[in-house]
Each structure stands twice: as structure tokens, then as C-alpha cells.
Design a protein around this motif. Sequence first.
Motif, PDB file in Angstrom:
ATOM      1  N   MET A  88       0.813  -1.217   0.000  1.00  0.00           N
ATOM      2  CA  MET A  88       0.000   0.000   0.000  1.00  0.00           C
ATOM      3  C   MET A  88       0.844   1.264   0.000  1.00  0.00           C
ATOM      4  O   MET A  88       0.656   2.168   0.810  1.00  0.00           O
ATOM      5  N   SER A  89       1.815   1.303  -0.891  1.00  0.00           N
ATOM      6  CA  SER A  89       2.571   2.542  -1.038  1.00  0.00           C
ATOM      7  C   SER A  89       2.528   2.973  -2.500  1.00  0.00           C
ATOM      8  O   SER A  89       1.689   2.498  -3.266  1.00  0.00           O
ATOM      9  N   PHE A  90       3.426   3.849  -2.894  1.00  0.00           N
ATOM     10  CA  PHE A  90       3.357   4.485  -4.215  1.00  0.00           C
ATOM     11  C   PHE A  90       3.547   3.468  -5.341  1.00  0.00           C
ATOM     12  O   PHE A  90       4.494   2.673  -5.311  1.00  0.00           O
ATOM     13  N   VAL A  91       2.661   3.520  -6.329  1.00  0.00           N
ATOM     14  CA  VAL A  91       2.645   2.525  -7.398  1.00  0.00           C
ATOM     15  C   VAL A  91       3.886   2.541  -8.294  1.00  0.00           C
ATOM     16  O   VAL A  91       4.144   1.581  -9.017  1.00  0.00           O
ATOM     17  N   VAL A  92       4.651   3.618  -8.244  1.00  0.00           N
ATOM     18  CA  VAL A  92       5.811   3.716  -9.131  1.00  0.00           C
ATOM     19  C   VAL A  92       7.005   2.879  -8.629  1.00  0.00           C
ATOM     20  O   VAL A  92       7.843   2.447  -9.411  1.00  0.00           O
ATOM     21  N   TYR A  93       7.072   2.617  -7.315  1.00  0.00           N
ATOM     22  CA  TYR A  93       8.239   1.904  -6.768  1.00  0.00           C
ATOM     23  C   TYR A  93       8.462   0.517  -7.391  1.00  0.00           C
ATOM     24  O   TYR A  93       9.585   0.204  -7.790  1.00  0.00           O
ATOM     25  N   PRO A  94       7.413  -0.319  -7.478  1.00  0.00           N
ATOM     26  CA  PRO A  94       7.661  -1.626  -8.107  1.00  0.00           C
ATOM     27  C   PRO A  94       8.116  -1.512  -9.561  1.00  0.00           C
ATOM     28  O   PRO A  94       8.922  -2.318 -10.028  1.00  0.00           O
TER      29      PRO A  94
END
Length: 366
Positions: A115-121
Motif C-alpha cells: 500500500m505505497s506508491f505505485v511507481v516503486y515496483p
Amino acid sequence: MRVSKWRSGVIEIVPYSPGKPVEEVERELGIKAIKLASNENPFGPSPVVQKQIKQAVRELSIYPDGSCYRLRQKLAKKLGCDPEQLIVGNGSNELLILLGMAVLNKGDQVLSSEMSFVVYPKVAQVMQADFRTVPMKKYTFDLKALHAAITRKTKLIFIANPNNPTGTALAPADLESFVKKVPEDCLIVLDEAYFEYTDRAFKTASAEWVKRYPNVAVLRTFSKAYGLAGLRLGYGIVSPELMRAIDRVREPFNVNSLAQVAGLAAFEDQAYMKKCVRETKKERKRVAKELEKMGLTVIPSQTNFLFVDLNARKTTLPWSGAAFFEALMKKGVIIRPMPGSFVRITLGLEKENNKMLKNIETLIKS
Ligand SMILES: *Cc1c(COP(=O)(O)O)cnc(C)c1O
């Protein structure tokens, strides 16, 4: 035989879904709509920015300053760091990718929270690194679990503080003790896109931290409180060593000239930014209270949006975030659906928030 036409991992990446533009929803449904979905500043950019841009348009045939000299000087002065520690990007999104390019090898581990920022993965996947997450604790990064998950292969840790989409922030003292415990060869990225909206108790002294802990990189943006999302401008406070590495991988003119002019003007007009933040914080308090009154659970926010659990108190119909989003959109209010029973609502102008509140109330009573 060729195994795949694409670089491995690319097809597995989930494309970012920006949500429908307001105009499209209006056309499809034949109604007026408001968008409270992308955490933009509803007040728009400072009037000074608008004036400066008009003048700068005349020089668009010239390449921009590839070093963002003036903007970096200005930021450095205000932040109390060296201009050699500042990297500017085409939005902080670009900086996330550049950091990945500068440090990640195939097979390295990247760590963050669920549940964090979608760009990290995405950053990890593009670099063929292995993305791992730990569960959240009370809608916040669980620093203990994060520390426990570090292995010899962990090269990069992404922490959104405050977090998107949950809106929560970490206590600076807790974060600093975490930073102290992380091995020096592992880069910690503190993504502070909502820094300006945090209350005093949650403001980190991150520029100082970068001096003390060279494996810390702090990212900020002009997209939220400064109202420049459309121009794409973000910056990072990093160690001079990391700066030199990033400088090697970035394209020479990554920040356009209008963004540089606008960033300078916006940063000079601190009073305007602070006024926007003050208004949004007022609305944050008011809207949260109103939603709670309707029986919804609002996670305490340090940002310009609210993370809402539709079913926590079982007082409403069992809505899913996705169904709620669809139903609300039909009424001309676009928010952001989240997994399970959650939605994320950006705080807009008072008038927009009132429209949103009225329609939510109608929905949950129906
Ligand atoms: C909005 C946001 C950003 C900002 O991205 P830009 O590319 O600067 O527009 C970065 N990180 C998080 C967590 C955000 O929510």
C-alpha cells in the motif's frame, strides 16, 4: 529461437492507470464533473508563475539550462545544503527511475511497504531487480518489519513519507533511528511529495540527514503544494557522490525551460504556497469530520488527500472501493478507487468538497 521480443520483466509491469479525464466523464455521462483523484493543488499555480511563464515562452527555441543552475542555487540556499547535492528532474517520478538506474543491478532487492506508491515496483521491474514489500502497521510503514526484511541483496529502500495512498506520516525520531540501522551500502529514498502539507511534528530535517547519512536521498516535488503538476518538476537532496552518479544516467536536458522558470517563481512565492496549504489543511479537518459523521472511517492524513475505509464501522452497505468509485462517478465526482473497501479522495476547493460530501451522503443512504 528468440525467447522474447521484449526486455525481460517489461510485459509483467502493470501499466499506470491515470483515471479518466474530467472531460471524458462529462461527455460520456452528459453531466458536469469534478476530479478529486490525483492529489493536485485545486488553487492552481501562483499568479507570479503564470506571469513569468508568459515571458519565458519567447525563448522556447533555446535549449534549457541542462544543469538547472539558478533553480539549484535557490533551492540550496533555502534548504541549507550545497547546490552539488541537488538533482532536478522531470517530476520526482523521473528521479525515482534515475535513482534505480544509478544503483540497481539485475537481481538486487528493492524494499518498500505494501500500500505505497505505485511507481516503486516499476522502478525495480524495469531494472530487473526483485521488489519486496512488508505489511503496513496501522496504515503506516512498519519500520521494524522493514528493517527485519533487509538482506545482503537489499540495495534500495523506498519510503513515501507521508505515504500515498494512506496519507500517514512517520515520526521523525522513529525514521531517523531506522536510518541509522540501515547498512551504509543500501540507499534509502525518502519520498516527501507531501512534505509541505505535514504538521510541524512530522517535518523531517531531511536536508541535514543527507549530510549525516550519505545513503539517504530525499525527493520533493512541485506537483502538489506548488501547483505545477502539469509542468513536471521535482528535486532530490542527495550526497554529492550520488549526485555524480545520477548525473551520468540522466538525459542532458531533462528539465524543460518553462518548468525551471516556473519552479523558481513558485519557490520564491512561499506565501502563496503556504496559503494553499493552509486552506487545504482547513478542508482536511472539516471534510474528515463530515465523512466520520456519515459513519465512514478516515485515516488521519498529513497530506492533501484522505484515505477512507468505507466499511470499517459496518454502518453502511458493504461497498467495495471500486463500486463506490463507479457510483460516485455517475454523480459527477471522480475519486480514486483503492483495493478492498478503500477509496482515496483528493481535497479540492470548498465548493468541490461540498459537492463530494453531498453525493457521498446520498450514496451511502441509498
Ligand atoms: C504525487 C507523488 C509524487 C510526485 O510525482 P511527480 O513526478 O513529482 O509529479 C511522488 N511521490 C509520491 C508518493 C506522490 O504521491
